[in-house]
Design an enzyme around this catalytic site. Sequence first.
Site, PDB file in Angstrom:
ATOM      1  N   GLU A  61       1.482 -13.057  12.541  1.00 32.14           N
ATOM      2  CA  GLU A  61       2.051 -11.911  13.253  1.00 32.14           C
ATOM      3  C   GLU A  61       1.898 -10.699  12.334  1.00 32.14           C
ATOM      4  OE1 GLU A  61       3.246 -11.846  16.364  1.00 32.14           O
ATOM      5  OE2 GLU A  61       2.701 -13.951  16.529  1.00 32.14           O
ATOM      6  N   ARG A 103       0.189   7.767  -2.539  1.00 35.69           N
ATOM      7  CA  ARG A 103       0.799   8.816  -1.712  1.00 35.69           C
ATOM      8  C   ARG A 103       2.252   9.064  -2.115  1.00 35.69           C
ATOM      9  NH1 ARG A 103      -1.104   5.923   3.534  1.00 35.69           N
ATOM     10  NH2 ARG A 103      -1.803   4.448   1.944  1.00 35.69           N
ATOM     11  N   TRP A 104       2.946   8.004  -2.485  1.00 36.17           N
ATOM     12  CA  TRP A 104       4.348   8.138  -2.922  1.00 36.17           C
ATOM     13  C   TRP A 104       4.420   9.050  -4.157  1.00 36.17           C
ATOM     14  CZ3 TRP A 104       7.500   7.088  -7.119  1.00 36.17           C
ATOM     15  CH2 TRP A 104       8.875   6.919  -6.859  1.00 36.17           C
ATOM     16  N   ASP A 111       0.830  -1.212   0.000  1.00 39.18           N
ATOM     17  CA  ASP A 111       0.000   0.000   0.000  1.00 39.18           C
ATOM     18  C   ASP A 111       0.864   1.263   0.000  1.00 39.18           C
ATOM     19  OD1 ASP A 111      -2.369   1.396   0.007  1.00 39.18           O
ATOM     20  OD2 ASP A 111      -2.721   1.199   2.160  1.00 39.18           O
ATOM     21  N   ARG A 120      -5.107  -1.840   8.854  1.00 39.45           N
ATOM     22  CA  ARG A 120      -6.328  -2.613   8.580  1.00 39.45           C
ATOM     23  C   ARG A 120      -6.012  -3.715   7.574  1.00 39.45           C
ATOM     24  NH1 ARG A 120      -7.574   2.666   6.886  1.00 39.45           N
ATOM     25  NH2 ARG A 120      -7.051   2.981   4.696  1.00 39.45           N
ATOM     26  N   SER A 161      -8.196  -4.656   5.072  1.00 38.05           N
ATOM     27  CA  SER A 161      -8.785  -4.371   3.757  1.00 38.05           C
ATOM     28  C   SER A 161      -9.195  -5.647   3.012  1.00 38.05           C
ATOM     29  CB  SER A 161      -7.825  -3.519   2.906  1.00 38.05           C
ATOM     30  OG  SER A 161      -7.582  -2.288   3.545  1.00 38.05           O
ATOM     31  N   ARG A 218     -12.116   2.203  -8.456  1.00 42.05           N
ATOM     32  CA  ARG A 218     -11.257   3.377  -8.718  1.00 42.05           C
ATOM     33  C   ARG A 218     -11.545   3.907 -10.119  1.00 42.05           C
ATOM     34  NH1 ARG A 218      -5.432   2.486  -5.727  1.00 42.05           N
ATOM     35  NH2 ARG A 218      -6.318   1.931  -3.712  1.00 42.05           N
ATOM     36  N   TRP A 222     -11.719  -2.158  -8.105  1.00 41.55           N
ATOM     37  CA  TRP A 222     -12.424  -1.948  -9.382  1.00 41.55           C
ATOM     38  C   TRP A 222     -13.209  -0.637  -9.349  1.00 41.55           C
ATOM     39  CZ3 TRP A 222     -10.992  -4.551 -13.459  1.00 41.55           C
ATOM     40  CH2 TRP A 222     -10.590  -5.885 -13.361  1.00 41.55           C
ATOM     41  N   HIS A 277       2.401   3.469  -8.984  1.00 43.45           N
ATOM     42  CA  HIS A 277       2.193   2.034  -9.224  1.00 43.45           C
ATOM     43  C   HIS A 277       3.376   1.456  -9.997  1.00 43.45           C
ATOM     44  CE1 HIS A 277      -1.707   2.388  -7.524  1.00 43.45           C
ATOM     45  NE2 HIS A 277      -2.257   3.047  -8.527  1.00 43.45           N
ATOM     46  N   LEU A 312      10.343 -20.953  -4.559  1.00 40.10           N
ATOM     47  CA  LEU A 312       9.433 -19.994  -3.914  1.00 40.10           C
ATOM     48  C   LEU A 312       8.083 -20.033  -4.624  1.00 40.10           C
ATOM     49  CD1 LEU A 312       9.035 -17.455  -1.943  1.00 40.10           C
ATOM     50  CD2 LEU A 312       9.647 -16.064  -3.935  1.00 40.10           C
TER      51      LEU A 312
HETATM   52  C1  IPE Z   1      -5.552  -2.679  -0.250  1.00 38.60           C
HETATM   53  O1  IPE Z   1      -5.161  -1.344  -0.392  1.00 38.60           O
HETATM   54  C2  IPE Z   1      -5.494  -3.382  -1.563  1.00 38.60           C
HETATM   55  C3  IPE Z   1      -4.165  -3.597  -2.139  1.00 38.60           C
HETATM   56  C4  IPE Z   1      -3.038  -3.290  -1.574  1.00 38.60           C
HETATM   57  C5  IPE Z   1      -4.160  -4.208  -3.417  1.00 38.60           C
HETATM   58  P1  IPE Z   1      -6.234  -0.183  -0.561  1.00 38.60           P
HETATM   59  O2  IPE Z   1      -5.471   1.076  -0.648  1.00 38.60           O
HETATM   60  O3  IPE Z   1      -7.149  -0.493  -1.677  1.00 38.60           O
HETATM   61  O4  IPE Z   1      -7.050  -0.301   0.795  1.00 38.60           O
HETATM   62  P2  IPE Z   1      -7.827   0.801   1.631  1.00 38.60           P
HETATM   63  O5  IPE Z   1      -8.760   1.474   0.701  1.00 38.60           O
HETATM   64  O6  IPE Z   1      -6.822   1.734   2.183  1.00 38.60           O
HETATM   65  O7  IPE Z   1      -8.506   0.003   2.705  1.00 38.60           O
HETATM   66  C1  IPE Z   2      -1.481   0.314  -3.376  1.00 38.31           C
HETATM   67  O1  IPE Z   2      -1.307   1.685  -3.411  1.00 38.31           O
HETATM   68  C2  IPE Z   2      -1.766  -0.292  -4.738  1.00 38.31           C
HETATM   69  C3  IPE Z   2      -3.153  -0.698  -4.931  1.00 38.31           C
HETATM   70  C4  IPE Z   2      -4.094  -0.674  -4.012  1.00 38.31           C
HETATM   71  C5  IPE Z   2      -3.524  -1.160  -6.256  1.00 38.31           C
HETATM   72  P1  IPE Z   2      -2.534   2.691  -3.399  1.00 38.31           P
HETATM   73  O2  IPE Z   2      -2.931   2.958  -4.803  1.00 38.31           O
HETATM   74  O3  IPE Z   2      -3.624   2.202  -2.534  1.00 38.31           O
HETATM   75  O4  IPE Z   2      -1.853   3.984  -2.762  1.00 38.31           O
HETATM   76  P2  IPE Z   2      -2.450   4.971  -1.694  1.00 38.31           P
HETATM   77  O5  IPE Z   2      -2.962   4.146  -0.551  1.00 38.31           O
HETATM   78  O6  IPE Z   2      -3.549   5.733  -2.356  1.00 38.31           O
HETATM   79  O7  IPE Z   2      -1.300   5.829  -1.289  1.00 38.31           O
HETATM   80 MG    MG Z   3      -4.062   2.417  -0.566  1.00 34.56          MG
END
Ligand code: IPE
Ligand code: IPE
Ligand code: MG
Length: 249
Positions: free
Chosen positions: A214, A31-32, A27, A201, A203, A78, A76, A44, A138
């Site tokens: 853990e 933000r990055w 995740d 969380r 998610s 987004r 989906w 991404h 792996l």
């Molecule tokens: C969880 O991240 C899904 C993946 C890392 C693929 P999200 O960014 O979608 O989760 P929420 O919205 O913060 O819960």
């Molecule tokens: C995780 O990064 C990748 C996916 C959920 C596909 P995010 O796209 O959720 O990035 P943030 O949480 O908005 O920073």
């Molecule tokens: Mg995210």
Amino acid sequence: MTDTASDLLARIRVHGAVPRHIAIIMDGNGRWARERHMPRAFGHRSGMKAVRAVVEASLEAGVEWLSLFAFSQENWQRPETEVSALMALLEEYIAREAAELRQQGVCVHVHGDLSRLSPPAAAAVERVRRETAGGDRLGLNLFISYGGRAELVRAARMLAEDVQAGRLSPEDIDEQSIHRRLYTAECPDPDLLIRTSGEQRLSNFLLWQVAYAELYISSALWPDFDRVALYEAICDFQRRDRRFGKVST
Ligand code: IPE
Ligand code: IPE
Ligand code: MG
């Protein structure tokens, strides 16, 4: 490998208890990118390098299974442009990495509701499965279009079908019967669940399987997560006292 990475790896080896299965909620890509005033898709794309780093670090540490949450069922929802960028990256990742993964002895499994993938993305998934089948160092589980509750609904449906067909009686349903009908039927449950970007969380990831994992929350945003970060998480895991409800020995 950097000095820090090799020191940490040496420490992990001395301790000896390497998690057999590590699951990661990758995740923080958005933000990055925002921190760099770049579009989310740039984050991404940068996240692919972190995927490569954790696969290599897992191979070196002797982890047997690595499960990566790449795209959730909820993702989906987004914007269309972001979903297409993510699907294009999936295809690109497979095109670029399949041969090397095979060479490294990585067997790639892809889990989730793949019926929603575009034909080229579905073809890429088939290709990586075929080309890496038989990898024995792996197991790499990629979760795409995945939701933990949907996986449990799917298992319940399979159980109901087996009961209806007379192959199973309700009183024989136990935890193993559910385990065998999950995507992860082949692997042990995750010992360590890592989530990056500081979010605390699940998610909807691997709800059944993480019962006794853990948890490790890293504040790093996913594109910054690297070999050292994974080894730090493993060292932290090695300091935990896993009691499974019993008393410490
Ligand atoms: C969880 O991240 C899904 C993946 C890392 C693929 P999200 O960014 O979608 O989760 P929420 O919205 O913060 O819960
Ligand atoms: C995780 O990064 C990748 C996916 C959920 C596909 P995010 O796209 O959720 O990035 P943030 O949480 O908005 O920073
Ligand atoms: Mg995210």
